[in-house]
Design a protein around this motif. Sequence first.
Motif, PDB file in Angstrom:
ATOM      1  N   ALA A 278      57.493  46.139  37.316  1.00  0.00           N
ATOM      2  CA  ALA A 278      58.533  45.482  38.117  1.00  0.00           C
ATOM      3  C   ALA A 278      58.591  43.980  37.816  1.00  0.00           C
ATOM      4  CB  ALA A 278      58.270  45.720  39.597  1.00  0.00           C
ATOM      5  N   VAL A 279      57.434  43.366  37.630  1.00  0.00           N
ATOM      6  CA  VAL A 279      57.396  41.934  37.322  1.00  0.00           C
ATOM      7  C   VAL A 279      57.984  41.665  35.939  1.00  0.00           C
ATOM      8  CG1 VAL A 279      55.872  39.973  36.849  1.00  0.00           C
ATOM      9  CG2 VAL A 279      55.441  41.452  38.831  1.00  0.00           C
ATOM     10  N   LEU A 280      57.646  42.511  34.976  1.00  0.00           N
ATOM     11  CA  LEU A 280      58.119  42.309  33.613  1.00  0.00           C
ATOM     12  C   LEU A 280      59.624  42.524  33.463  1.00  0.00           C
ATOM     13  CD1 LEU A 280      55.268  43.973  31.499  1.00  0.00           C
ATOM     14  CD2 LEU A 280      55.687  41.547  31.896  1.00  0.00           C
ATOM     15  N   ASN A 281      60.183  43.449  34.244  1.00  0.00           N
ATOM     16  CA  ASN A 281      61.628  43.679  34.122  1.00  0.00           C
ATOM     17  C   ASN A 281      62.448  42.803  35.064  1.00  0.00           C
ATOM     18  OD1 ASN A 281      61.651  44.903  36.699  1.00  0.00           O
ATOM     19  ND2 ASN A 281      61.314  46.942  35.843  1.00  0.00           N
TER      20      ASN A 281
ATOM     21  N   ILE B 183      45.949  45.320  34.912  1.00  0.00           N
ATOM     22  CA  ILE B 183      46.931  46.342  35.313  1.00  0.00           C
ATOM     23  C   ILE B 183      46.336  47.259  36.378  1.00  0.00           C
ATOM     24  CG2 ILE B 183      48.222  48.353  34.508  1.00  0.00           C
ATOM     25  CD1 ILE B 183      48.590  46.944  31.844  1.00  0.00           C
ATOM     26  N   GLY B 184      45.053  47.579  36.213  1.00  0.00           N
ATOM     27  CA  GLY B 184      44.396  48.435  37.191  1.00  0.00           C
ATOM     28  C   GLY B 184      44.330  47.797  38.565  1.00  0.00           C
ATOM     29  N   SER B 185      44.130  46.458  38.591  1.00  0.00           N
ATOM     30  CA  SER B 185      44.030  45.775  39.886  1.00  0.00           C
ATOM     31  C   SER B 185      45.396  45.571  40.535  1.00  0.00           C
ATOM     32  CB  SER B 185      43.334  44.418  39.705  1.00  0.00           C
ATOM     33  OG  SER B 185      44.099  43.566  38.863  1.00  0.00           O
ATOM     34  N   LEU B 186      46.418  45.343  39.717  1.00  0.00           N
ATOM     35  CA  LEU B 186      47.757  45.110  40.262  1.00  0.00           C
ATOM     36  C   LEU B 186      48.549  46.395  40.449  1.00  0.00           C
ATOM     37  CD1 LEU B 186      48.904  41.950  38.232  1.00  0.00           C
ATOM     38  CD2 LEU B 186      47.782  42.050  40.460  1.00  0.00           C
ATOM     39  N   GLY B 187      48.289  47.382  39.586  1.00  0.00           N
ATOM     40  CA  GLY B 187      49.062  48.620  39.624  1.00  0.00           C
ATOM     41  C   GLY B 187      50.126  48.602  38.539  1.00  0.00           C
ATOM     42  N   PHE B 188      50.266  49.707  37.825  1.00  0.00           N
ATOM     43  CA  PHE B 188      51.194  49.772  36.701  1.00  0.00           C
ATOM     44  C   PHE B 188      52.642  49.544  37.151  1.00  0.00           C
ATOM     45  CE2 PHE B 188      54.009  52.096  33.803  1.00  0.00           C
ATOM     46  CZ  PHE B 188      53.649  51.526  32.591  1.00  0.00           C
TER      47      PHE B 188
ATOM     48  N   GLU C 252      48.297  37.439  43.015  1.00  0.00           N
ATOM     49  CA  GLU C 252      48.473  38.102  41.720  1.00  0.00           C
ATOM     50  C   GLU C 252      48.483  37.087  40.587  1.00  0.00           C
ATOM     51  OE1 GLU C 252      51.146  41.945  43.222  1.00  0.00           O
ATOM     52  OE2 GLU C 252      52.107  40.076  42.584  1.00  0.00           O
ATOM     53  N   LEU C 253      49.097  35.941  40.841  1.00  0.00           N
ATOM     54  CA  LEU C 253      49.116  34.880  39.834  1.00  0.00           C
ATOM     55  C   LEU C 253      47.711  34.369  39.561  1.00  0.00           C
ATOM     56  CD1 LEU C 253      51.028  33.217  38.073  1.00  0.00           C
ATOM     57  CD2 LEU C 253      51.147  31.540  39.930  1.00  0.00           C
ATOM     58  N   ALA C 254      46.919  34.253  40.625  1.00  0.00           N
ATOM     59  CA  ALA C 254      45.530  33.817  40.470  1.00  0.00           C
ATOM     60  C   ALA C 254      44.733  34.852  39.676  1.00  0.00           C
ATOM     61  CB  ALA C 254      44.899  33.595  41.833  1.00  0.00           C
ATOM     62  N   ALA C 255      44.968  36.137  39.956  1.00  0.00           N
ATOM     63  CA  ALA C 255      44.276  37.205  39.227  1.00  0.00           C
ATOM     64  C   ALA C 255      44.640  37.174  37.749  1.00  0.00           C
ATOM     65  CB  ALA C 255      44.639  38.560  39.827  1.00  0.00           C
ATOM     66  N   ALA C 256      45.913  36.929  37.458  1.00  0.00           N
ATOM     67  CA  ALA C 256      46.349  36.834  36.066  1.00  0.00           C
ATOM     68  C   ALA C 256      45.708  35.628  35.382  1.00  0.00           C
ATOM     69  CB  ALA C 256      47.866  36.731  35.999  1.00  0.00           C
ATOM     70  N   GLY C 257      45.583  34.526  36.124  1.00  0.00           N
ATOM     71  CA  GLY C 257      44.948  33.334  35.581  1.00  0.00           C
ATOM     72  C   GLY C 257      43.480  33.558  35.264  1.00  0.00           C
TER      73      GLY C 257
END
Length: 271
Positions: free
Chosen positions: A120-123, A110-115, A132-137
């Motif tokens: 916004a992605v979740l809603n 969350i810190g790297s992507l921003g709250f 961002e997908l790579a970071a989540a992976g």
Amino acid sequence: MTVLQSFRTALRIVTDTPVLVAFALAFGVITALNNASGSAGAVGSILQLFALPALTGAFYTVIDGARPGSDTDLRASTAAQRYYVSLLGATLLAGLVVLVVAMVVLGGLIGSLGFDRVTAVLNGSASLTLVELAAAGVAFAVFAAVVYVFTFFDTAVVLDGKTAAGSLSRSVDFVFGNLRQVVGYAVVATVATSVVDLPVLWFVTLDGATTVAGAVAAFQAPMSAVDIAVVAVGSTVTTLVGRSYKVCFYRACADDPRGSKPESADGEWTA
């Protein structure tokens, strides 16, 4: 050889020991109820916490006793009582470890992507970019790797007689003492169980969602009785194969004179 031979042994035990299906079915039902909502979910959560330790002690003891050449003669009912407190304590400790690791990893993501971006992605108002997908992976891979170090705490309790705290320490020693074999085991176990787990997760739990927002909504939606039954059957199959394999693999490595030594990580695991 240990990785694949243990898997073959597990399959032989599953086919030769029908009583294991009853234990696996109990696991499957509890897992399905735990994934449900409302009163069924509450019952599942209670059973998950307080009934699974007894079930695990009995289940692992029966699997261990069914191995070729095993000298285990402990009754399942006796094992359920003997290991209950240690398994319950170890489960709580392992859950705490997972929670802490999840908070650290999720906080870093969350810190790297921003709250605001994560929200916004979740809603559903935004989509993840490739970066961002790579970071989540990467975050998920780190989380999974750290958690996996403690995955053998339950076998350490039942097969080695460890206490709650000692079981987590034993799991860490076991993983790093048999690192290459454990990597091979993780690959085989993941592939074997994913054949059932992934379709159930995709079509039932996530209702075929193709977006993050859709997956979140599907996961939060109440499950029908049919969905619960499908999850129970799927979990029964993966539990039967996966946990039998886990016990056989742990025993094979622990019985190996090199199994508790760090240098055993250099041993071959391929067949």
